[in-house]
Every structure is written in C-alpha cells, then in structure tokens.
Design a protein around this motif. Structure first.
Motif, PDB file in Angstrom:
ATOM      1  N   ASN A 287       0.834  -1.211   0.000  1.00  0.00           N
ATOM      2  CA  ASN A 287       0.000   0.000   0.000  1.00  0.00           C
ATOM      3  C   ASN A 287       0.860   1.249   0.000  1.00  0.00           C
ATOM      4  O   ASN A 287       0.854   2.038   0.940  1.00  0.00           O
ATOM      5  N   LYS A 288       1.595   1.447  -1.082  1.00  0.00           N
ATOM      6  CA  LYS A 288       2.515   2.590  -1.177  1.00  0.00           C
ATOM      7  C   LYS A 288       1.797   3.924  -1.068  1.00  0.00           C
ATOM      8  O   LYS A 288       2.390   4.925  -0.674  1.00  0.00           O
ATOM      9  N   GLU A 289       0.508   3.950  -1.382  1.00  0.00           N
ATOM     10  CA  GLU A 289      -0.265   5.195  -1.275  1.00  0.00           C
ATOM     11  C   GLU A 289      -0.333   5.697   0.168  1.00  0.00           C
ATOM     12  O   GLU A 289      -0.501   6.890   0.407  1.00  0.00           O
ATOM     13  N   LEU A 290      -0.180   4.810   1.150  1.00  0.00           N
ATOM     14  CA  LEU A 290      -0.189   5.242   2.540  1.00  0.00           C
ATOM     15  C   LEU A 290       1.004   6.144   2.851  1.00  0.00           C
ATOM     16  O   LEU A 290       0.924   7.028   3.691  1.00  0.00           O
TER      17      LEU A 290
ATOM     18  N   GLU B 293       2.284   8.219   0.675  1.00  0.00           N
ATOM     19  CA  GLU B 293       2.056   9.488  -0.013  1.00  0.00           C
ATOM     20  C   GLU B 293       1.118  10.401   0.747  1.00  0.00           C
ATOM     21  O   GLU B 293       1.138  11.603   0.577  1.00  0.00           O
ATOM     22  N   ASP B 294       0.289   9.816   1.638  1.00  0.00           N
ATOM     23  CA  ASP B 294      -0.722  10.586   2.353  1.00  0.00           C
ATOM     24  C   ASP B 294      -0.171  11.374   3.531  1.00  0.00           C
ATOM     25  O   ASP B 294      -0.918  12.088   4.186  1.00  0.00           O
TER      26      ASP B 294
END
Length: 124
Positions: free
Chosen positions: A117-120, A122-123
């Motif tokens: 979950n690389k988007e975590l 970025e957040d």
C-alpha cells in the motif's frame, strides 16, 4: 514465548496481484523453494510477526502501517520492534506504545503495509 512466523508477500508476475502466505519458522527451514512458486510469483517482502495484535485481533507484522490518530510503520531495529511515525519520524517501542494506547482506550488498527500500500506513504 512468542510464535516465530513470517508473512511472505508475493506478487503475481502476470496480474500484479499481491498474495500473502504465512509460514512458521519450522516450515521455512525446509527450504522456501519447496513452498514458493517462483515461476508465477515474485517475492516482494518477507515480514516477521511481532507477536502482537491490533484491536481486531489481526497479527502485526514488520512493515505494517498502524493507525492511532496518526500513521506509524512497524520496523525491527536494535533487537526489538519499533513503530516509526510516517510524518514526524518519531520512534516508539512497539510493545509499550500498544499497551499505552490500549490503556488510554485508543487501540491501534492495521491499515495496510508499506510494500503493498505505497499510497499510505504518499498521504503523510
């Protein structure tokens, strides 16, 4: 004594989907080649179980991202598990942090892991 097991995070070479396989140390000692389909999957990460669980009883592994007002990731460092703030990079002993959050009535929850979950990341 805590259970020694690992979560092998594998990515399908054809679809890109992630799959988790959990193994006890005794199974891995037989050789990963016997357990792992190298032809169809790529090993993305090997994550060790911390011996701790989140508020819903889900096992916490290295590289999990936990949420308790702010996001932290679980790392193994200097012989023990730590949680590191994704935003402020502050470090806390994982066991003590979880006990403190439980005592305060704010238990943690696993919301993903940094490999899958690389988007975590970025957040923050």
């Amino acid at each position: 004594m805590r259970e020694i097991k690992f979560d092998l995070l594998m990515k399908n070479r054809h679809t890109g989907d992630f799959h988790h396989k959990k193994y006890h140390i005794s199974e891995l000692m037989m050789g990963v080649e016997r357990l792992f389909d190298f032809e169809n999957y790529v090993l993305e990460a090997t994550r060790q179980y911390t011996g701790l669980k989140d508020k819903s009883g889900k096992e916490i592994f290295e590289s999990d991202v936990i949420d308790s007002k702010y996001k932290l990731t679980v790392v193994y460092k200097n012989g023990s598990y730590w949680c590191v703030g994704l935003k402020d990079k502050s470090e806390r002993d994982l066991y003590a942090f979880l006990k403190m959050r439980d005592y305060a009535g704010c238990p943690v929850e696993i919301i993903g892991n940094i490999s899958e979950n690389k988007e975590l990341l970025e957040d923050v």
